[in-house]
Motif scaffolding. Structure first.
Motif, PDB file in Angstrom:
ATOM      1  N   ASN A 109       1.077  -0.566  -0.152  1.00  0.00           N
ATOM      2  CA  ASN A 109       0.454  -0.317   0.233  1.00  0.00           C
ATOM      3  C   ASN A 109       1.017   1.141  -0.145  1.00  0.00           C
ATOM      4  O   ASN A 109       1.921   1.643   0.831  1.00  0.00           O
ATOM      5  N   CYS A 110       0.157   1.881  -0.734  1.00  0.00           N
ATOM      6  CA  CYS A 110       1.169   3.378  -0.786  1.00  0.00           C
ATOM      7  C   CYS A 110       1.376   3.706   0.316  1.00  0.00           C
ATOM      8  O   CYS A 110       0.798   4.301   0.747  1.00  0.00           O
ATOM      9  N   TYR A 111       2.700   4.483   0.250  1.00  0.00           N
ATOM     10  CA  TYR A 111       2.726   4.980   1.749  1.00  0.00           C
ATOM     11  C   TYR A 111       2.504   6.531   1.939  1.00  0.00           C
ATOM     12  O   TYR A 111       2.467   7.398   3.463  1.00  0.00           O
ATOM     13  N   CYS A 112       2.279   7.522   0.594  1.00  0.00           N
ATOM     14  CA  CYS A 112       1.616   8.589   0.910  1.00  0.00           C
ATOM     15  C   CYS A 112      -0.381   8.676   0.504  1.00  0.00           C
ATOM     16  O   CYS A 112      -0.553   9.363   1.391  1.00  0.00           O
ATOM     17  N   CYS A 113      -0.620   7.672  -0.189  1.00  0.00           N
ATOM     18  CA  CYS A 113      -1.941   7.632  -0.157  1.00  0.00           C
ATOM     19  C   CYS A 113      -2.178   6.669   0.382  1.00  0.00           C
ATOM     20  O   CYS A 113      -3.895   6.399   0.883  1.00  0.00           O
ATOM     21  N   GLY A 114      -1.968   5.544   0.732  1.00  0.00           N
ATOM     22  CA  GLY A 114      -2.643   4.007   0.814  1.00  0.00           C
ATOM     23  C   GLY A 114      -2.900   3.109  -0.119  1.00  0.00           C
ATOM     24  O   GLY A 114      -3.508   2.046   0.301  1.00  0.00           O
ATOM     25  N   ALA A 115      -3.058   3.484  -1.650  1.00  0.00           N
ATOM     26  CA  ALA A 115      -3.260   3.300  -2.519  1.00  0.00           C
ATOM     27  C   ALA A 115      -2.736   1.383  -2.977  1.00  0.00           C
ATOM     28  O   ALA A 115      -1.128   1.718  -2.607  1.00  0.00           O
ATOM     29  N   VAL A 128       7.198   0.489 -10.845  1.00  0.00           N
ATOM     30  CA  VAL A 128       7.210   0.921  -9.938  1.00  0.00           C
ATOM     31  C   VAL A 128       6.285   1.545  -9.977  1.00  0.00           C
ATOM     32  O   VAL A 128       6.754   3.223  -8.688  1.00  0.00           O
ATOM     33  N   GLN A 129       5.172   1.844  -9.346  1.00  0.00           N
ATOM     34  CA  GLN A 129       4.740   3.311  -9.356  1.00  0.00           C
ATOM     35  C   GLN A 129       2.570   3.715  -8.726  1.00  0.00           C
ATOM     36  O   GLN A 129       2.559   1.889  -8.418  1.00  0.00           O
ATOM     37  N   CYS A 130       2.656   3.729  -7.815  1.00  0.00           N
ATOM     38  CA  CYS A 130       1.092   3.991  -7.261  1.00  0.00           C
ATOM     39  C   CYS A 130       0.759   4.653  -8.237  1.00  0.00           C
ATOM     40  O   CYS A 130       0.199   6.078  -9.199  1.00  0.00           O
ATOM     41  N   LEU A 136       6.138   7.771  -6.656  1.00  0.00           N
ATOM     42  CA  LEU A 136       6.973   6.916  -8.228  1.00  0.00           C
ATOM     43  C   LEU A 136       7.738   5.472  -7.135  1.00  0.00           C
ATOM     44  O   LEU A 136       8.599   6.498  -6.091  1.00  0.00           O
ATOM     45  N   TYR A 137       8.210   4.610  -7.111  1.00  0.00           N
ATOM     46  CA  TYR A 137       9.300   3.359  -6.344  1.00  0.00           C
ATOM     47  C   TYR A 137      10.330   3.223  -7.009  1.00  0.00           C
ATOM     48  O   TYR A 137      11.296   2.644  -6.520  1.00  0.00           O
ATOM     49  N   LEU A 138       9.915   2.358  -8.035  1.00  0.00           N
ATOM     50  CA  LEU A 138      11.112   2.595  -8.871  1.00  0.00           C
ATOM     51  C   LEU A 138      11.106   2.553 -10.597  1.00  0.00           C
ATOM     52  O   LEU A 138       9.668   2.274 -10.885  1.00  0.00           O
ATOM     53  N   PRO A 192      13.658  15.084 -13.136  1.00  0.00           N
ATOM     54  CA  PRO A 192      12.741  15.049 -14.482  1.00  0.00           C
ATOM     55  C   PRO A 192      11.416  13.760 -14.652  1.00  0.00           C
ATOM     56  O   PRO A 192      11.378  12.708 -15.486  1.00  0.00           O
ATOM     57  N   PHE A 193      10.986  13.374 -13.186  1.00  0.00           N
ATOM     58  CA  PHE A 193       9.630  12.374 -13.179  1.00  0.00           C
ATOM     59  C   PHE A 193       8.811  12.938 -12.037  1.00  0.00           C
ATOM     60  O   PHE A 193       8.626  14.342 -11.410  1.00  0.00           O
ATOM     61  N   PRO A 194       7.348  12.542 -12.269  1.00  0.00           N
ATOM     62  CA  PRO A 194       6.940  12.861 -11.010  1.00  0.00           C
ATOM     63  C   PRO A 194       7.224  13.356  -9.764  1.00  0.00           C
ATOM     64  O   PRO A 194       7.530  12.051  -9.354  1.00  0.00           O
ATOM     65  N   HIS A 195       7.009  13.306  -8.765  1.00  0.00           N
ATOM     66  CA  HIS A 195       7.210  13.388  -7.433  1.00  0.00           C
ATOM     67  C   HIS A 195       5.696  13.791  -6.762  1.00  0.00           C
ATOM     68  O   HIS A 195       5.100  14.927  -6.696  1.00  0.00           O
ATOM     69  N   THR A 196       5.905  13.476  -5.263  1.00  0.00           N
ATOM     70  CA  THR A 196       4.971  14.103  -4.644  1.00  0.00           C
ATOM     71  C   THR A 196       5.641  14.709  -3.425  1.00  0.00           C
ATOM     72  O   THR A 196       6.806  15.308  -2.874  1.00  0.00           O
TER      73      THR A 196
END
Length: 295
Positions: A109-115, A128-130, A136-138, A192-196
């Motif tokens: 489950n995503c550490y940021c939003c739980g999805a 590997v991404q939510c 982004l995880y990997l 150069p990629f999405p971040h939270t």
């Protein structure tokens, strides 16, 4: 022995744009059969594999490769290391369109939003991404895989391959060309990629020779560090036997504190069973201090 000639990258690729030349490299490599030193084939032994090509035409193409991908000796011809590298690239399927998978549930489950976090393998790139917040995880470079039937095995192979590259970068060596790399911290917004909001900064490593680049969190850069491995093992977890994304300290900056920015000094804390390991990292990503405390 053949004297080596230097070529511009575009000229090197142009050399093997001809079908006969590409086949010569393949034949010389397959004669080696992955064992021992490259064998030497006489002109006649090599030409016997090309009955449909005239002798003079074959020799023309062969000589174009000599000094770059093929070496000429007193007894004949053998493939050079550059020719072996090219053959492995072609055989590995780097330039072919590859299989893709439907999203794979990685059991996290995503550490940021739980999805539920998912992995996708699209045209040789593992991500590997939510799917909800895009954390982004990997993400891998293009890694050909001939089989995606066993999803667990695919994830394991590509996770280990990513760790292999990570280890080289951590030791200051480019995993592509073995040149020295440069390291520096950059704010997450410059990546150069999405971040939270769970990403504050990245350790950016780059190779000026081949252009290889890497953006990695402080925690992930330390995942294979002896102090971290030892600490986690003592508390019942072997990080080398679990996927990278299972470690929150490697996937977010929640445990990272920026102590200074000029020069950069970053601290990271790992706590297990009431014991804390703190590592202080300098502006090049090297651990300068480590302390363990309880309570």
């Amino acid at each position: 022995m053949t004297e080596r000639d230097d070529l511009a990258p575009e000229d090197a690729f142009a050399l093997v744009g001809d079908e006969t030349r590409a086949r010569i490299i393949r034949v010389l490599n397959e004669e080696r059969d992955g064992k021992g030193a490259p064998p030497v084939l006489s002109f006649s032994e090599l030409y016997d594999r090309f009955d449909e090509v005239g002798s003079s035409q074959f020799n023309y193409h062969l000589q174009k490769l000599v000094g770059h991908f093929v070496e000429r000796t007193e007894d004949g011809y053998r493939v050079r290391p550059e020719g072996m590298a090219l053959y492995r690239t072609l055989r590995g399927g780097t330039f072919r369109r590859l299989e893709s998978t439907a999203p794979i549930d990685v059991g996290l489950n995503c550490y940021c939003c739980g999805a539920a976090v998912t992995a996708t393998y699209e045209d040789g790139v593992l991500t590997v991404q939510c799917p909800d917040c895009d954390h982004l995880y990997l993400t891998s470079t293009r890694i050909p895989s001939r089989s995606v039937d066993d999803e667990e095995a695919l994830l394991s192979r590509l996770d280990q391959f990513d760790r292999h590259k990570l280890l080289a970068f951590n030791r200051g060596v480019c995993p592509t060309c073995a040149h020295a790399i440069e390291s520096r911290f950059v704010p997450a917004a410059e990546a150069p990629f999405p971040h939270t909001e769970e990403r504050d900064l990245y350790l950016h490593r780059s190779c000026e020779r081949c252009g290889n680049v890497d953006y990695v969190s402080v925690g992930k850069s330390l995942l294979e560090h002896p102090a971290v491995v030892s600490f986690l093992r003592e508390h019942g977890t072997d990080p080398r036997e679990r996927f990278q994304w299972e470690f929150e300290f490697a996937m977010t900056d929640r445990f990272t504190t920026v102590r200074s920015r000029d020069p950069w000094t970053v601290a990271i804390e790992l706590t297990r069973d009431g014991e804390t390991l703190e590592l202080i990292v300098d502006e090049e990503g090297s651990v300068r201090e480590r302390t363990r405390s309880t309570g």
